[in-house]
Structures are given as structure tokens and as C-alpha cells.
Design a protein around this motif. Structure first.
Motif, short mmCIF file in Angstrom:
data_model
loop_
_atom_site.label_atom_id
_atom_site.label_comp_id
_atom_site.label_asym_id
_atom_site.label_seq_id
_atom_site.Cartn_x
_atom_site.Cartn_y
_atom_site.Cartn_z
N ASN A 100 -10.26 25.24 54.75
CA ASN A 100 -11.23 25.24 55.94
C ASN A 100 -10.56 24.76 57.11
OD1 ASN A 100 -10.91 22.39 55.62
ND2 ASN A 100 -12.74 22.10 54.39
N LEU A 101 -9.35 24.54 57.05
CA LEU A 101 -8.36 24.35 58.11
C LEU A 101 -8.85 22.94 58.85
CD1 LEU A 101 -7.28 27.96 59.53
CD2 LEU A 101 -6.07 26.28 58.00
N LEU A 114 5.06 27.64 51.89
CA LEU A 114 4.63 29.10 51.57
C LEU A 114 4.82 29.87 52.87
CD1 LEU A 114 1.13 28.15 49.70
CD2 LEU A 114 3.23 29.34 48.72
N LEU A 115 4.68 29.29 53.94
CA LEU A 115 5.13 30.24 55.34
C LEU A 115 6.62 30.80 55.19
CD1 LEU A 115 3.79 28.33 58.28
CD2 LEU A 115 2.93 30.30 57.39
N SER A 118 7.80 35.54 51.24
CA SER A 118 7.08 36.56 51.75
C SER A 118 5.78 36.50 51.10
CB SER A 118 8.01 37.85 51.66
OG SER A 118 8.36 37.93 50.30
N GLY A 119 4.87 37.62 51.54
CA GLY A 119 3.68 37.77 50.74
C GLY A 119 2.54 36.61 51.00
N PHE A 120 2.78 35.76 51.90
CA PHE A 120 1.81 34.85 51.75
C PHE A 120 0.57 35.03 52.73
CE2 PHE A 120 0.35 30.59 54.08
CZ PHE A 120 -0.44 30.29 53.03
N ASN A 144 -4.95 25.24 64.27
CA ASN A 144 -4.45 25.69 62.88
C ASN A 144 -4.51 27.21 62.98
OD1 ASN A 144 -3.45 23.25 62.05
ND2 ASN A 144 -5.46 22.80 61.14
N VAL A 145 -5.67 27.68 63.46
CA VAL A 145 -5.79 29.15 63.47
C VAL A 145 -4.74 29.99 64.41
CG1 VAL A 145 -7.47 30.99 64.03
CG2 VAL A 145 -8.19 29.26 62.66
N LYS A 146 -4.56 29.03 65.53
CA LYS A 146 -3.50 29.68 66.65
C LYS A 146 -2.31 29.44 65.93
CE LYS A 146 -6.15 29.04 70.64
NZ LYS A 146 -6.33 28.11 72.00
N GLN A 147 -1.70 28.56 65.17
CA GLN A 147 -0.58 28.27 64.78
C GLN A 147 -0.16 29.47 63.43
OE1 GLN A 147 -0.09 24.59 63.21
NE2 GLN A 147 1.56 24.79 61.82
N THR A 148 -1.29 29.81 62.59
CA THR A 148 -1.22 30.73 61.80
C THR A 148 -0.81 32.28 62.21
OG1 THR A 148 -3.40 31.16 61.27
CG2 THR A 148 -2.41 29.34 60.15
#
Length: 149
Positions: A100-101, A114-115, A118-120, A144-148
Motif C-alpha cells: 500500500n506504499l 529488490l530494486l 532484475s525482474g522485480f 513512493n509512487v514517483k520514486q518507483t
């Protein structure tokens, strides 16, 4: 006919530490009963028990899915170590986690780990109606959405 690809979905914890009011599982009386009666051990305990069963039954996974219990919320070193051990043992080509970030991803060692794999991929749940207890939670979600991406 043989199976050439394995997907494994894990809900590792019997409790959710962020208590989303809109969660579909909370609608089921059996879930509420289990949730209220769950022994809330350290998260690393659940992860290690899961890994023990995976090893015992020789379970494999090409794709690994984490959901429930906010896998990124806890930054305890024992938990992070157990999660890394689980992931490295399975060594999946793809990992997906739902979240839910509404916590700081900058301070999540598991998310940062995880970042770098690869494949995350990340699936963020968003419900603007009665979701956020205050504007800080909404601002954190947006950050958080912008960061991802």
C-alpha cells in the motif's frame, strides 16, 4: 504433460501491520477470527518456517509473488536476512510484491535489495476513499509512487 514454469505466491504473515480498512480479506469472518487469534511472532520466524517447508518439499519458483502483511514495512536486520535467504534460495527470475506504499521506501533495506535484482516489479494498491488517515500518508504514497518509476 509437464510443468516448465512455477509461480509461487506467499502471504508470509498471519497479521498485517498496516491494517488497511478496505482489505477484502477483512470481510471474511474466518479471517477476522484467525487475525485476532494469531500468535504474532517476529516476521523472521515466519519467513524461516516458510523457507524450511520450501526446502523440505523441494519447491521451486520461476516467479515469486509476495502479498499481504506489507513485506517492506519491517526493517529488522533478522527479517531482512531471512527474506534475502528465502529469495536467494528460490532464485526466481521474477519477483512481484504488493504494497500500500504508506511507509518510507527510502528506509526499506528489502525494497532497496529488490530494486537491484532484475525482474522485480511492484503492485501498489490505491483507494482514495477513507484510505488515508491523514495527508502525510497520501503524500508518502505519492512520493513512493514517483520514486518507483
Amino acid at each position: 504433460m509437464s510443468i516448465t514454469s512455477y509461480d509461487l505466491g506467499l502471504e508470509l504473515f498471519p497479521h498485517c501491520n498496516l491494517n488497511c480498512s478496505f482489505c477484502y480479506q477483512r470481510e471474511f469472518s474466518k479471517y477476522r477470527e484467525t487475525y485476532q487469534n494469531a500468535i504474532q511472532l517476529p516476521k523472521s520466524t515466519y519467513v524461516r518456517r516458510c523457507l524450511s517447508q520450501i526446502r523440505k518439499h523441494q519447491i521451486e519458483a520461476d516467479k515469486l509473488f509476495f502479498f499481504g502483511g506489507e513485506v517492506f514495512y519491517d526493517n529488522n536486520p533478522s527479517y531482512i536476512s531471512a527474506m534475502k535467504e528465502l529469495i536467494e534460495y528460490l532464485n526466481p527470475s521474477q519477483i512481484n510484491a504488493t504494497s500500500n506504499l504508506i511507509f518510507n521506501l527510502d528506509h526499506s533495506d528489502l525494497f532497496q535489495y529488490l530494486l537491484n535484482r532484475s525482474g522485480f516489479s511492484l503492485c501498489a494498491s490505491y483507494n482514495p476513499i477513507h484510505r488515508y488517515e491523514n495527508s502525510k500518508q497520501l503524500d508518502l504514497f505519492i512520493h513512493n509512487v514517483k520514486q518507483t518509476y
